[in-house]
Write a protein that holds these residues in place. Structure first.
Motif, PDB file in Angstrom:
ATOM      1  N   PRO A   1       4.419 -34.789  -9.000  1.00  0.00           N
ATOM      2  CA  PRO A   1       3.119 -34.120  -9.057  1.00  0.00           C
ATOM      3  C   PRO A   1       3.057 -33.023 -10.130  1.00  0.00           C
ATOM      4  N   LEU A   2       4.219 -32.482 -10.520  1.00  0.00           N
ATOM      5  CA  LEU A   2       4.227 -31.389 -11.499  1.00  0.00           C
ATOM      6  C   LEU A   2       4.948 -31.860 -12.758  1.00  0.00           C
ATOM      7  N   SER A   3       4.413 -32.903 -13.387  1.00  0.00           N
ATOM      8  CA  SER A   3       5.130 -33.429 -14.550  1.00  0.00           C
ATOM      9  C   SER A   3       4.362 -33.279 -15.860  1.00  0.00           C
TER      10      SER A   3
ATOM     11  N   PHE B   1      -1.952 -26.459 -20.646  1.00  0.00           N
ATOM     12  CA  PHE B   1      -2.311 -25.317 -21.474  1.00  0.00           C
ATOM     13  C   PHE B   1      -3.704 -24.890 -21.020  1.00  0.00           C
ATOM     14  N   PRO B   2      -3.956 -23.590 -20.924  1.00  0.00           N
ATOM     15  CA  PRO B   2      -5.267 -23.160 -20.416  1.00  0.00           C
ATOM     16  C   PRO B   2      -6.385 -23.419 -21.430  1.00  0.00           C
ATOM     17  N   ALA B   3      -7.586 -23.553 -20.901  1.00  0.00           N
ATOM     18  CA  ALA B   3      -8.750 -23.772 -21.776  1.00  0.00           C
ATOM     19  C   ALA B   3      -9.260 -22.418 -22.256  1.00  0.00           C
ATOM     20  N   ILE B   4      -8.463 -21.737 -23.083  1.00  0.00           N
ATOM     21  CA  ILE B   4      -8.879 -20.431 -23.614  1.00  0.00           C
ATOM     22  C   ILE B   4      -9.391 -20.651 -25.035  1.00  0.00           C
ATOM     23  N   THR B   5     -10.547 -20.077 -25.334  1.00  0.00           N
ATOM     24  CA  THR B   5     -11.132 -20.235 -26.675  1.00  0.00           C
ATOM     25  C   THR B   5     -10.135 -19.776 -27.738  1.00  0.00           C
TER      26      THR B   5
ATOM     27  N   VAL C   1       3.156 -13.300 -22.722  1.00  0.00           N
ATOM     28  CA  VAL C   1       3.337 -14.323 -21.693  1.00  0.00           C
ATOM     29  C   VAL C   1       2.025 -14.429 -20.937  1.00  0.00           C
ATOM     30  N   ILE C   2       1.464 -15.626 -20.876  1.00  0.00           N
ATOM     31  CA  ILE C   2       0.256 -15.841 -20.065  1.00  0.00           C
ATOM     32  C   ILE C   2       0.692 -16.564 -18.797  1.00  0.00           C
ATOM     33  N   GLY C   3       0.392 -15.978 -17.654  1.00  0.00           N
ATOM     34  CA  GLY C   3       0.753 -16.610 -16.387  1.00  0.00           C
ATOM     35  C   GLY C   3       1.838 -15.842 -15.668  1.00  0.00           C
TER      36      GLY C   3
ATOM     37  N   GLY D   1       2.866 -16.861 -12.339  1.00  0.00           N
ATOM     38  CA  GLY D   1       3.198 -17.668 -11.164  1.00  0.00           C
ATOM     39  C   GLY D   1       4.713 -17.788 -11.054  1.00  0.00           C
ATOM     40  N   ALA D   2       5.153 -18.811 -10.319  1.00  0.00           N
ATOM     41  CA  ALA D   2       6.595 -18.999 -10.067  1.00  0.00           C
ATOM     42  C   ALA D   2       7.387 -19.038 -11.375  1.00  0.00           C
ATOM     43  N   SER D   3       6.845 -19.717 -12.407  1.00  0.00           N
ATOM     44  CA  SER D   3       7.577 -19.817 -13.677  1.00  0.00           C
ATOM     45  C   SER D   3       7.542 -18.493 -14.436  1.00  0.00           C
ATOM     46  N   GLY D   4       6.349 -17.917 -14.574  1.00  0.00           N
ATOM     47  CA  GLY D   4       6.188 -16.681 -15.332  1.00  0.00           C
ATOM     48  C   GLY D   4       7.130 -15.582 -14.856  1.00  0.00           C
ATOM     49  N   ILE D   5       7.208 -15.389 -13.539  1.00  0.00           N
ATOM     50  CA  ILE D   5       8.013 -14.252 -13.057  1.00  0.00           C
ATOM     51  C   ILE D   5       9.519 -14.504 -13.213  1.00  0.00           C
TER      52      ILE D   5
ATOM     53  N   CYS E   1      -1.760 -17.924   0.766  1.00  0.00           N
ATOM     54  CA  CYS E   1      -2.909 -18.645   0.210  1.00  0.00           C
ATOM     55  C   CYS E   1      -2.519 -19.311  -1.108  1.00  0.00           C
ATOM     56  N   LYS E   2      -1.760 -18.571  -1.926  1.00  0.00           N
ATOM     57  CA  LYS E   2      -1.138 -19.143  -3.126  1.00  0.00           C
ATOM     58  C   LYS E   2       0.359 -19.191  -2.850  1.00  0.00           C
ATOM     59  N   ARG E   3       1.085 -19.888  -3.703  1.00  0.00           N
ATOM     60  CA  ARG E   3       2.531 -19.976  -3.555  1.00  0.00           C
ATOM     61  C   ARG E   3       3.163 -18.574  -3.457  1.00  0.00           C
ATOM     62  N   VAL E   4       3.968 -18.344  -2.418  1.00  0.00           N
ATOM     63  CA  VAL E   4       4.642 -17.056  -2.277  1.00  0.00           C
ATOM     64  C   VAL E   4       5.782 -17.006  -3.304  1.00  0.00           C
TER      65      VAL E   4
ATOM     66  N   PRO F   1      -8.998  -9.295 -18.534  1.00  0.00           N
ATOM     67  CA  PRO F   1      -9.104 -10.742 -18.748  1.00  0.00           C
ATOM     68  C   PRO F   1      -9.042 -11.094 -20.236  1.00  0.00           C
ATOM     69  N   ILE F   2      -8.499 -12.254 -20.525  1.00  0.00           N
ATOM     70  CA  ILE F   2      -8.401 -12.711 -21.911  1.00  0.00           C
ATOM     71  C   ILE F   2      -9.775 -13.203 -22.369  1.00  0.00           C
ATOM     72  N   ALA F   3     -10.218 -12.698 -23.536  1.00  0.00           N
ATOM     73  CA  ALA F   3     -11.505 -13.165 -24.077  1.00  0.00           C
ATOM     74  C   ALA F   3     -11.270 -14.401 -24.934  1.00  0.00           C
TER      75      ALA F   3
ATOM     76  N   PHE G   1       3.294 -19.839 -22.653  1.00  0.00           N
ATOM     77  CA  PHE G   1       2.326 -20.276 -21.643  1.00  0.00           C
ATOM     78  C   PHE G   1       3.075 -20.657 -20.373  1.00  0.00           C
ATOM     79  N   ALA G   2       3.017 -19.771 -19.386  1.00  0.00           N
ATOM     80  CA  ALA G   2       3.615 -20.105 -18.085  1.00  0.00           C
ATOM     81  C   ALA G   2       2.450 -20.445 -17.171  1.00  0.00           C
ATOM     82  N   THR G   3       1.655 -21.406 -17.634  1.00  0.00           N
ATOM     83  CA  THR G   3       0.355 -21.667 -17.012  1.00  0.00           C
ATOM     84  C   THR G   3       0.349 -22.900 -16.116  1.00  0.00           C
TER      85      THR G   3
ATOM     86  N   SER H   1      -6.235 -21.679  -6.120  1.00  0.00           N
ATOM     87  CA  SER H   1      -4.853 -22.027  -6.425  1.00  0.00           C
ATOM     88  C   SER H   1      -4.803 -23.479  -6.872  1.00  0.00           C
ATOM     89  N   TRP H   2      -3.648 -23.880  -7.375  1.00  0.00           N
ATOM     90  CA  TRP H   2      -3.543 -25.272  -7.819  1.00  0.00           C
ATOM     91  C   TRP H   2      -3.497 -26.242  -6.649  1.00  0.00           C
ATOM     92  N   TYR H   3      -3.452 -25.702  -5.440  1.00  0.00           N
ATOM     93  CA  TYR H   3      -3.481 -26.564  -4.256  1.00  0.00           C
ATOM     94  C   TYR H   3      -4.873 -27.182  -4.049  1.00  0.00           C
TER      95      TYR H   3
HETATM   96  P1  NA7 Z   1       1.320 -21.929 -11.487  1.00  0.00           P
HETATM   97  O1  NA7 Z   1       1.836 -21.523 -10.165  1.00  0.00           O
HETATM   98  O2  NA7 Z   1       0.193 -22.892 -11.551  1.00  0.00           O
HETATM   99  O3  NA7 Z   1       0.957 -20.577 -12.259  1.00  0.00           O
HETATM  100  C1  NA7 Z   1       0.205 -20.579 -13.439  1.00  0.00           C
HETATM  101  C2  NA7 Z   1      -0.074 -19.162 -13.866  1.00  0.00           C
HETATM  102  O4  NA7 Z   1      -0.840 -19.189 -15.067  1.00  0.00           O
HETATM  103  C3  NA7 Z   1      -0.878 -18.364 -12.862  1.00  0.00           C
HETATM  104  O5  NA7 Z   1      -0.441 -17.032 -12.863  1.00  0.00           O
HETATM  105  C4  NA7 Z   1      -2.302 -18.487 -13.409  1.00  0.00           C
HETATM  106  O6  NA7 Z   1      -3.139 -17.435 -13.017  1.00  0.00           O
HETATM  107  C5  NA7 Z   1      -2.027 -18.411 -14.891  1.00  0.00           C
HETATM  108  N1  NA7 Z   1      -3.106 -18.969 -15.682  1.00  0.00           N
HETATM  109  C6  NA7 Z   1      -3.508 -20.266 -15.728  1.00  0.00           C
HETATM  110  N2  NA7 Z   1      -4.545 -20.400 -16.556  1.00  0.00           N
HETATM  111  C7  NA7 Z   1      -4.814 -19.159 -17.040  1.00  0.00           C
HETATM  112  C8  NA7 Z   1      -5.786 -18.641 -17.925  1.00  0.00           C
HETATM  113  N3  NA7 Z   1      -6.708 -19.425 -18.468  1.00  0.00           N
HETATM  114  N4  NA7 Z   1      -5.764 -17.319 -18.190  1.00  0.00           N
HETATM  115  C9  NA7 Z   1      -4.840 -16.516 -17.627  1.00  0.00           C
HETATM  116  N5  NA7 Z   1      -3.896 -16.952 -16.778  1.00  0.00           N
HETATM  117  C10 NA7 Z   1      -3.889 -18.255 -16.484  1.00  0.00           C
HETATM  118  O7  NA7 Z   1       2.481 -22.567 -12.392  1.00  0.00           O
HETATM  119  P2  NA7 Z   1       4.034 -22.277 -12.383  1.00  0.00           P
HETATM  120  O8  NA7 Z   1       4.628 -23.081 -13.483  1.00  0.00           O
HETATM  121  O9  NA7 Z   1       4.309 -20.840 -12.352  1.00  0.00           O
HETATM  122  O10 NA7 Z   1       4.528 -22.859 -10.993  1.00  0.00           O
HETATM  123  C11 NA7 Z   1       4.173 -24.165 -10.587  1.00  0.00           C
HETATM  124  C12 NA7 Z   1       4.850 -24.525  -9.293  1.00  0.00           C
HETATM  125  O11 NA7 Z   1       6.208 -24.818  -9.578  1.00  0.00           O
HETATM  126  C13 NA7 Z   1       4.917 -23.442  -8.268  1.00  0.00           C
HETATM  127  O12 NA7 Z   1       3.823 -23.364  -7.433  1.00  0.00           O
HETATM  128  C14 NA7 Z   1       6.142 -23.821  -7.475  1.00  0.00           C
HETATM  129  O13 NA7 Z   1       5.811 -24.762  -6.482  1.00  0.00           O
HETATM  130  C15 NA7 Z   1       7.029 -24.456  -8.476  1.00  0.00           C
HETATM  131  P3  NA7 Z   1      -4.011 -17.544 -11.630  1.00  0.00           P
HETATM  132  O14 NA7 Z   1      -3.044 -17.254 -10.526  1.00  0.00           O
HETATM  133  O15 NA7 Z   1      -4.529 -18.966 -11.577  1.00  0.00           O
HETATM  134  O16 NA7 Z   1      -5.069 -16.558 -11.757  1.00  0.00           O
END
Ligand code: NA7
Length: 488
Positions: free
Chosen positions: A141-143, A147-151, A179-181, A183-187, A290-293, A314-316, A338-340, A453-455
């Motif tokens: 499911p995570l393959s 990349f975010p749709a940022i202008t 670093v954008i993002g 989530g689990a990868s970003g941190i 609610c989102k991944r801990v 927020p990113i413009a 991009f840790a998106t 969330s991505w759920y």
């Molecule tokens: P995640 O959990 O989908 O995290 C993606 C991160 O990127 C999250 O913080 C998002 O913020 C951020 N994001 C995505 N799009 C944007 C835009 N357009 N602008 C700013 N920030 C953005 O991916 P991971 O790779 O960290 O982890 C995936 C799964 O792998 C994880 O759940 C575990 O099960 C293992 P948001 O929170 O959406 O505001």
């Protein structure tokens, strides 16, 4: 183009990650050796082959994030890194002699069922065809990284790296990095980048709940004990399993344990971040679960290093030089990480899947994916999915869920082969009933409590998570009810 006929194997497996290889092992152990694994890359490992960024590790302890039928007494720490997990996967391939079954660089672009023959045919992007009496979709499911749709993302003149496609040749030393993002990868990436880069700007859209990570190196005596006395490792696994099962009460449903988990996360934040303003910026405004801990001991400290900065505007847009936030400041950087996350398909399929009477699974899933017990879909006989709809583990090891799926699929496959069936198709009414129950249970979970969330799909449909304990999931999967299926 019509596929050329090929001799079908008993089982066609798509994907050589944990799921596809696990299926192969279970088939072998059941005496079924006539199977082929199609892999689009040129190496095994799936998500663990792709996610090799600095700091990459699983946030489930290794003794639980491994197959019960292939324990590894040598995990170097409680939460092993991605390299060690990939080594474990390679070890599975050699221990169970799977290499000869794998066909690399076979990117499946179409999967089609011939109802008259009871055969699935997979066609690759090079128009090669492979056929099987049963098919396993284990493409993960995570393959596909997202990349975010940022202008302006295309305008950036510096270096762009996605967490799941790391560029190991890029030298971060002294560089200005964004670093954008978070989530689990970003941190996991941020603390490593802060150690080497000149400056790291972290663009956070939503702060997540972070719990401490009880990570320790495994002492030699412990490895020796696990090796000498496998029951001791099993006991450790059981302990971890039940600890995670009890975490469901905090993560999945809103209960007094949810409050306790939130308090623990706040305490962790308070202990690690003394600055009030920063703490406020890092405090989530949604229910934990609610989102991944997230779990980390070094993320908050990394953000407070002199060469790190948290940016919450927020990113413009992305410009040629860097990232512009809405209040008008341009942050000039050499590299954007991009840790998106991933393109998680809630309604489509990774390639067209054609079932009985020309039905197209992607069309049927328009309103949100659904399956029976996450594994079979009515109208698509002899097809089994790993990590299909609503099988996501919110709190326990994905591999625990996976084992239940593999054993369930094995029961179906054995039946197809033993009774020489052309069709083993779950009844539509059974699938419908199952999903009514799943969606009702989901409506009471923290995942559906209002955060994004991505759920969830954009309109809030949850086609990813299983709303219950791993034990409940295992119980439903242990029960292969023949009456649920139509056979021919
Ligand atoms: P995640 O959990 O989908 O995290 C993606 C991160 O990127 C999250 O913080 C998002 O913020 C951020 N994001 C995505 N799009 C944007 C835009 N357009 N602008 C700013 N920030 C953005 O991916 P991971 O790779 O960290 O982890 C995936 C799964 O792998 C994880 O759940 C575990 O099960 C293992 P948001 O929170 O959406 O505001």
């Amino acid at each position: 183009k019509k596929p050329t006929p090929v001799t079908p194997v008993s089982v066609l497996i798509i994907g050589a990650g944990f799921a596809g290889l696990g299926m192969a092992i279970r088939l072998k152990q059941a005496g079924i050796d006539d199977f082929v694994i199609l892999e689009r890359a040129s190496a095994v490992g799936g998500t663990w082959r792709d996610n090799q960024y600095p700091g990459a590790a699983c946030d489930i302890p290794s003794n639980l994030y491994s197959y019960s039928f292939a324990p590894n007494p040598d995990w170097s720490r409680s939460f092993s890194g991605s390299g060690e997990i990939l080594d474990y996967i390679h070890h599975l391939v050699s221990e169970f002699d799977l290499q000869k079954h794998i066909r690399f660089e076979k990117n499946v672009t179409d999967l089609c069922f011939d109802e008259g023959k009871g055969i699935w045919t997979a066609t690759t992007d090079r128009q090669e065809t492979f056929a099987g009496r049963a098919a396993i979709m284990a493409q993960g499911p995570l393959s596909n990284c997202s990349f975010p749709a940022i202008t302006g993302i295309e305008d950036f003149q510096g270096h762009k790296i996605h967490s799941a496609r790391w560029d190991h040749d890029y030298d971060f030393a002294g560089k200005r990095v964004a670093v954008i993002g978070t989530g689990a990868s970003g941190i996991q990436i941020i603390p490593e980048l802060v150690k080497v880069a000149g400056h790291v700007k972290v663009f956070q859209r939503t702060p997540g709940w972070v719990l401490p990570r009880p990570d320790f190196t495994t002492p030699q005596w412990n490895k020796a004990l696990f090796r000498k006395l496998p029951a001791s490792q099993q006991a450790m696994r059981n302990l971890l399993y039940w600890t995670h099962e009890s975490m469901a009460l905090a993560v999945i449903w809103n209960s007094p344990l949810t409050r306790i988990a939130e308090r623990l996360a706040r305490l962790h934040l308070r202990r690690q971040v003394k600055d009030r303003w920063l703490r406020r910026q890092l405090t989530p405004d949604f229910t934990i679960g609610c989102k991944r801990v997230l779990v980390s001991n070094d993320y908050y400290p990394a953000l407070q290093k002199d060469n790190a900065k948290l940016i919450t505007w927020p990113i413009a847009r992305i410009s040629e030089q860097g990232i512009r936030t809405v209040e008008g400041i341009e942050h000039q950087v050499d590299c954007i990480v991009f840790a998106t996350g991933f393109d998680v398909s809630h309604s489509g399929t990774p390639f067209p899947v054609r079932g009985r009477n020309g039905r197209l699974l992607g069309d049927e899933w328009q309103g949100g994916a659904q399956a029976y017990k996450s594994i079979n879909v009515s109208g698509y006989p002899n097809l089994f999915m790993t990590f299909g709809p609503n099988s996501g583990p919110g709190h326990n090891s994905a591999l625990v869920y996976m084992e239940s799926q593999l054993d369930y699929a094995l029961k179906g496959i054995r039946k197809i082969l033993a009774e020489d069936l052309k069709i083993l198709d779950v009844k539509e009414s059974v699938q419908h009933q199952y999903n009514k129950g799943i969606q009702k249970r989901l409506s009471r979970t923290n995942w559906n409590s209002g955060c994004k969330s991505w759920y969830l799909t954009a309109d809030g449909f949850n086609a990813t998570m299983y709303p219950g304990f791993a034990t409940q999931y295992a119980a439903q999967m242990a029960d292969f009810e023949e009456a649920d299926y139509e056979t021919a």
